[in-house]
Write an enzyme that holds these catalytic residues in place. Sequence first.
Site, PDB file in Angstrom:
ATOM      1  N   TYR A  74       0.829  -1.215   0.000  1.00 54.21           N
ATOM      2  CA  TYR A  74       0.000   0.000   0.000  1.00 54.21           C
ATOM      3  C   TYR A  74       0.857   1.256   0.000  1.00 54.21           C
ATOM      4  O   TYR A  74       0.485   2.265  -0.598  1.00 54.21           O
ATOM      5  CB  TYR A  74      -0.998  -0.002   1.163  1.00 54.21           C
ATOM      6  CG  TYR A  74      -2.236  -0.795   0.795  1.00 54.21           C
ATOM      7  CD1 TYR A  74      -3.223  -0.213   0.008  1.00 54.21           C
ATOM      8  CD2 TYR A  74      -2.382  -2.112   1.164  1.00 54.21           C
ATOM      9  CE1 TYR A  74      -4.331  -0.935  -0.385  1.00 54.21           C
ATOM     10  CE2 TYR A  74      -3.493  -2.848   0.782  1.00 54.21           C
ATOM     11  CZ  TYR A  74      -4.466  -2.248   0.007  1.00 54.21           C
ATOM     12  OH  TYR A  74      -5.556  -2.959  -0.390  1.00 54.21           O
ATOM     13  N   GLN A 108     -15.411   3.154  -6.837  1.00 50.84           N
ATOM     14  CA  GLN A 108     -14.743   2.040  -6.151  1.00 50.84           C
ATOM     15  C   GLN A 108     -13.273   2.364  -5.974  1.00 50.84           C
ATOM     16  O   GLN A 108     -12.538   1.587  -5.375  1.00 50.84           O
ATOM     17  CB  GLN A 108     -14.844   0.774  -7.005  1.00 50.84           C
ATOM     18  CG  GLN A 108     -16.253   0.307  -7.225  1.00 50.84           C
ATOM     19  CD  GLN A 108     -16.282  -0.775  -8.290  1.00 50.84           C
ATOM     20  OE1 GLN A 108     -16.083  -1.945  -8.024  1.00 50.84           O
ATOM     21  NE2 GLN A 108     -16.527  -0.369  -9.513  1.00 50.84           N
ATOM     22  N   ASN A 109     -12.856   3.494  -6.533  1.00 50.39           N
ATOM     23  CA  ASN A 109     -11.435   3.828  -6.472  1.00 50.39           C
ATOM     24  C   ASN A 109     -11.058   4.374  -5.110  1.00 50.39           C
ATOM     25  O   ASN A 109     -11.865   5.008  -4.432  1.00 50.39           O
ATOM     26  CB  ASN A 109     -11.073   4.834  -7.571  1.00 50.39           C
ATOM     27  CG  ASN A 109     -11.218   4.214  -8.946  1.00 50.39           C
ATOM     28  OD1 ASN A 109     -11.310   2.992  -9.054  1.00 50.39           O
ATOM     29  ND2 ASN A 109     -11.249   5.034  -9.970  1.00 50.39           N
ATOM     30  N   VAL A 110      -9.815   4.120  -4.758  1.00 48.65           N
ATOM     31  CA  VAL A 110      -9.332   4.540  -3.442  1.00 48.65           C
ATOM     32  C   VAL A 110      -8.260   5.619  -3.596  1.00 48.65           C
ATOM     33  O   VAL A 110      -7.564   5.958  -2.655  1.00 48.65           O
ATOM     34  CB  VAL A 110      -8.765   3.319  -2.668  1.00 48.65           C
ATOM     35  CG1 VAL A 110      -9.869   2.308  -2.378  1.00 48.65           C
ATOM     36  CG2 VAL A 110      -7.622   2.645  -3.419  1.00 48.65           C
ATOM     37  N   HIS A 126     -15.046   2.033  -1.375  1.00 46.19           N
ATOM     38  CA  HIS A 126     -13.951   1.191  -0.888  1.00 46.19           C
ATOM     39  C   HIS A 126     -12.909   1.967  -0.094  1.00 46.19           C
ATOM     40  O   HIS A 126     -11.782   1.520   0.053  1.00 46.19           O
ATOM     41  CB  HIS A 126     -13.289   0.466  -2.073  1.00 46.19           C
ATOM     42  CG  HIS A 126     -14.186  -0.543  -2.728  1.00 46.19           C
ATOM     43  ND1 HIS A 126     -13.939  -1.083  -3.960  1.00 46.19           N
ATOM     44  CD2 HIS A 126     -15.343  -1.108  -2.307  1.00 46.19           C
ATOM     45  CE1 HIS A 126     -14.907  -1.943  -4.277  1.00 46.19           C
ATOM     46  NE2 HIS A 126     -15.773  -1.967  -3.284  1.00 46.19           N
ATOM     47  N   CYS A 134      -6.207   3.354  12.641  1.00 49.88           N
ATOM     48  CA  CYS A 134      -5.805   2.320  13.602  1.00 49.88           C
ATOM     49  C   CYS A 134      -6.531   1.032  13.227  1.00 49.88           C
ATOM     50  O   CYS A 134      -7.737   1.049  12.974  1.00 49.88           O
ATOM     51  CB  CYS A 134      -6.192   2.780  15.005  1.00 49.88           C
ATOM     52  SG  CYS A 134      -6.008   1.477  16.223  1.00 49.88           S
ATOM     53  N   CYS A 154      -0.186   2.558  16.230  1.00 46.52           N
ATOM     54  CA  CYS A 154      -1.109   3.602  16.660  1.00 46.52           C
ATOM     55  C   CYS A 154      -0.541   4.261  17.915  1.00 46.52           C
ATOM     56  O   CYS A 154      -0.180   3.564  18.873  1.00 46.52           O
ATOM     57  CB  CYS A 154      -2.469   2.970  16.960  1.00 46.52           C
ATOM     58  SG  CYS A 154      -3.603   4.100  17.761  1.00 46.52           S
ATOM     59  N   THR A 195     -15.208  -0.056 -14.956  1.00 43.59           N
ATOM     60  CA  THR A 195     -15.251  -1.083 -13.912  1.00 43.59           C
ATOM     61  C   THR A 195     -15.521  -2.439 -14.532  1.00 43.59           C
ATOM     62  O   THR A 195     -16.281  -2.555 -15.495  1.00 43.59           O
ATOM     63  CB  THR A 195     -16.264  -0.735 -12.789  1.00 43.59           C
ATOM     64  OG1 THR A 195     -16.401  -1.882 -11.937  1.00 43.59           O
ATOM     65  CG2 THR A 195     -17.621  -0.332 -13.312  1.00 43.59           C
ATOM     66  N   ASN A 220     -16.184   1.338 -21.400  1.00 45.20           N
ATOM     67  CA  ASN A 220     -15.094   0.419 -21.065  1.00 45.20           C
ATOM     68  C   ASN A 220     -14.516  -0.104 -22.374  1.00 45.20           C
ATOM     69  O   ASN A 220     -15.285  -0.453 -23.272  1.00 45.20           O
ATOM     70  CB  ASN A 220     -15.661  -0.756 -20.220  1.00 45.20           C
ATOM     71  CG  ASN A 220     -14.571  -1.534 -19.495  1.00 45.20           C
ATOM     72  OD1 ASN A 220     -13.537  -1.847 -20.070  1.00 45.20           O
ATOM     73  ND2 ASN A 220     -14.816  -1.858 -18.235  1.00 45.20           N
TER      74      ASN A 220
HETATM   75  P1  NAD Z   1     -10.803  -3.749 -12.151  1.00 46.38           P
HETATM   76  O1  NAD Z   1      -9.320  -3.582 -12.091  1.00 46.38           O
HETATM   77  O2  NAD Z   1     -11.395  -5.038 -11.786  1.00 46.38           O
HETATM   78  O3  NAD Z   1     -11.341  -3.381 -13.619  1.00 46.38           O
HETATM   79  C1  NAD Z   1     -10.941  -2.255 -14.306  1.00 46.38           C
HETATM   80  C2  NAD Z   1     -11.782  -2.124 -15.568  1.00 46.38           C
HETATM   81  O4  NAD Z   1     -11.355  -0.934 -16.224  1.00 46.38           O
HETATM   82  C3  NAD Z   1     -11.645  -3.256 -16.583  1.00 46.38           C
HETATM   83  O5  NAD Z   1     -12.923  -3.715 -16.963  1.00 46.38           O
HETATM   84  C4  NAD Z   1     -10.909  -2.617 -17.770  1.00 46.38           C
HETATM   85  O6  NAD Z   1     -11.343  -3.131 -19.016  1.00 46.38           O
HETATM   86  C5  NAD Z   1     -11.329  -1.168 -17.624  1.00 46.38           C
HETATM   87  N1  NAD Z   1     -10.399  -0.199 -18.204  1.00 46.38           N
HETATM   88  C6  NAD Z   1      -9.069  -0.287 -18.386  1.00 46.38           C
HETATM   89  N2  NAD Z   1      -8.592   0.840 -18.941  1.00 46.38           N
HETATM   90  C7  NAD Z   1      -9.651   1.673 -19.105  1.00 46.38           C
HETATM   91  C8  NAD Z   1      -9.797   2.987 -19.595  1.00 46.38           C
HETATM   92  N3  NAD Z   1      -8.762   3.684 -20.056  1.00 46.38           N
HETATM   93  N4  NAD Z   1     -11.046   3.540 -19.619  1.00 46.38           N
HETATM   94  C9  NAD Z   1     -12.118   2.849 -19.159  1.00 46.38           C
HETATM   95  N5  NAD Z   1     -12.034   1.598 -18.667  1.00 46.38           N
HETATM   96  C10 NAD Z   1     -10.809   1.013 -18.642  1.00 46.38           C
HETATM   97  O7  NAD Z   1     -11.353  -2.565 -11.250  1.00 46.38           O
HETATM   98  P2  NAD Z   1     -12.712  -2.317 -10.497  1.00 46.38           P
HETATM   99  O8  NAD Z   1     -13.837  -2.820 -11.324  1.00 46.38           O
HETATM  100  O9  NAD Z   1     -12.675  -0.925 -10.060  1.00 46.38           O
HETATM  101  O10 NAD Z   1     -12.713  -3.197  -9.170  1.00 46.38           O
HETATM  102  C11 NAD Z   1     -11.726  -3.758  -8.512  1.00 46.38           C
HETATM  103  C12 NAD Z   1     -11.241  -3.177  -7.194  1.00 46.38           C
HETATM  104  O11 NAD Z   1      -9.994  -2.614  -7.441  1.00 46.38           O
HETATM  105  C13 NAD Z   1     -11.989  -2.131  -6.513  1.00 46.38           C
HETATM  106  O12 NAD Z   1     -12.250  -2.640  -5.248  1.00 46.38           O
HETATM  107  C14 NAD Z   1     -11.045  -0.940  -6.322  1.00 46.38           C
HETATM  108  O13 NAD Z   1     -11.138  -0.479  -5.000  1.00 46.38           O
HETATM  109  C15 NAD Z   1      -9.707  -1.528  -6.560  1.00 46.38           C
HETATM  110  N6  NAD Z   1      -8.699  -0.733  -7.289  1.00 46.38           N
HETATM  111  C16 NAD Z   1      -8.691   0.637  -7.222  1.00 46.38           C
HETATM  112  C17 NAD Z   1      -7.749   1.374  -7.950  1.00 46.38           C
HETATM  113  C18 NAD Z   1      -7.743   2.874  -7.849  1.00 46.38           C
HETATM  114  O14 NAD Z   1      -8.176   3.434  -6.850  1.00 46.38           O
HETATM  115  N7  NAD Z   1      -7.284   3.587  -8.889  1.00 46.38           N
HETATM  116  C19 NAD Z   1      -6.836   0.712  -8.758  1.00 46.38           C
HETATM  117  C20 NAD Z   1      -6.862  -0.693  -8.791  1.00 46.38           C
HETATM  118  C21 NAD Z   1      -7.809  -1.407  -8.065  1.00 46.38           C
END
Ligand code: NAD
Length: 251
Positions: A74, A108-110, A126, A134, A154, A195, A220
């Site tokens: 991380y 879902q992005n962090v 997420h 902590c 912590c 996603t 996508n």
């Molecule tokens: P995933 O990695 O499972 O899927 C990503 C999707 O994005 C795929 O279907 C892919 O085809 C598509 N993709 C790739 N490039 C693209 C683009 N340029 N434009 C549009 N789409 C594109 O990710 P998810 O569905 O978000 O879920 C998985 C988990 O991964 C989540 O829990 C998330 O928290 C975590 N995650 C987050 C990050 C981040 O915060 N940036 C990065 C990696 C994973």
Amino acid sequence: MNQQMSSLPIPSQVIETLRSAGHVAVLTGAGVSAESNIPTFRDAQTGLWAKYSPEELATPQAFRRNPQLVWDWYAWRRELVSRADPNPGHFALVELAGLVPKLTLITQNVDGLHQRAGSDDVIELHGSITRIVCSSDRRVAETWSEAGETPPRCPDCDSYLRPDVVWFGEALPTQALHRAFQAAETCDLFLSVGTSALVHPAASLPFTALERRTPTIEINPDETPLTPHATFVLPGPSGQILPALVAGLKN
Ligand code: NAD
């Protein structure tokens, strides 16, 4: 049968659907940040980390088994995120929010890139990699040091600190989840962007909208389990499709 469309320019039917929507709900995934050079989960495991799957690193069991490994992974991702910038897809969503009567952004992005682009009130399903908490009571740690032992402890109770993200097998934050489903149930257009539509419960959100016959657009470059069901599919990178969608709406 949905309409698989050639993405650019955006078909007028899609623009008209967007123009007539009063409440747009948008769900974003890792793909939205791919053009900011933050790897999606499928692409994340390179170099040093190639031998681990995300499922081996992003779980409470992994943290119990090897807290240092999980913290270091991380820390590497946090560093990557801190060097990244929002891309045209993130900025287009900020602009879109100003063009439609109501927009709910669920991610879902962090990585915090939506907020850094200027989006307000983002529903983070997420959590966020930038917050450290902590591991016992989830209180946010304002400062911590990476200099000594990792994970750091912590200052109040000596438990390990951890990133404030939802690991596989952990529950999603209740309020965020409730707001996300409420948006999917009440919106009149749902946008699923970047996603894989594989990680539940977030993956159920577009289907919740579809069950209510709410038009659903998928953006996508690759097919996902949602593709055959979406009302419109715009195959391509969100950094190009989202700005084109906004440009179409403004014309
Ligand atoms: P995933 O990695 O499972 O899927 C990503 C999707 O994005 C795929 O279907 C892919 O085809 C598509 N993709 C790739 N490039 C693209 C683009 N340029 N434009 C549009 N789409 C594109 O990710 P998810 O569905 O978000 O879920 C998985 C988990 O991964 C989540 O829990 C998330 O928290 C975590 N995650 C987050 C990050 C981040 O915060 N940036 C990065 C990696 C994973």
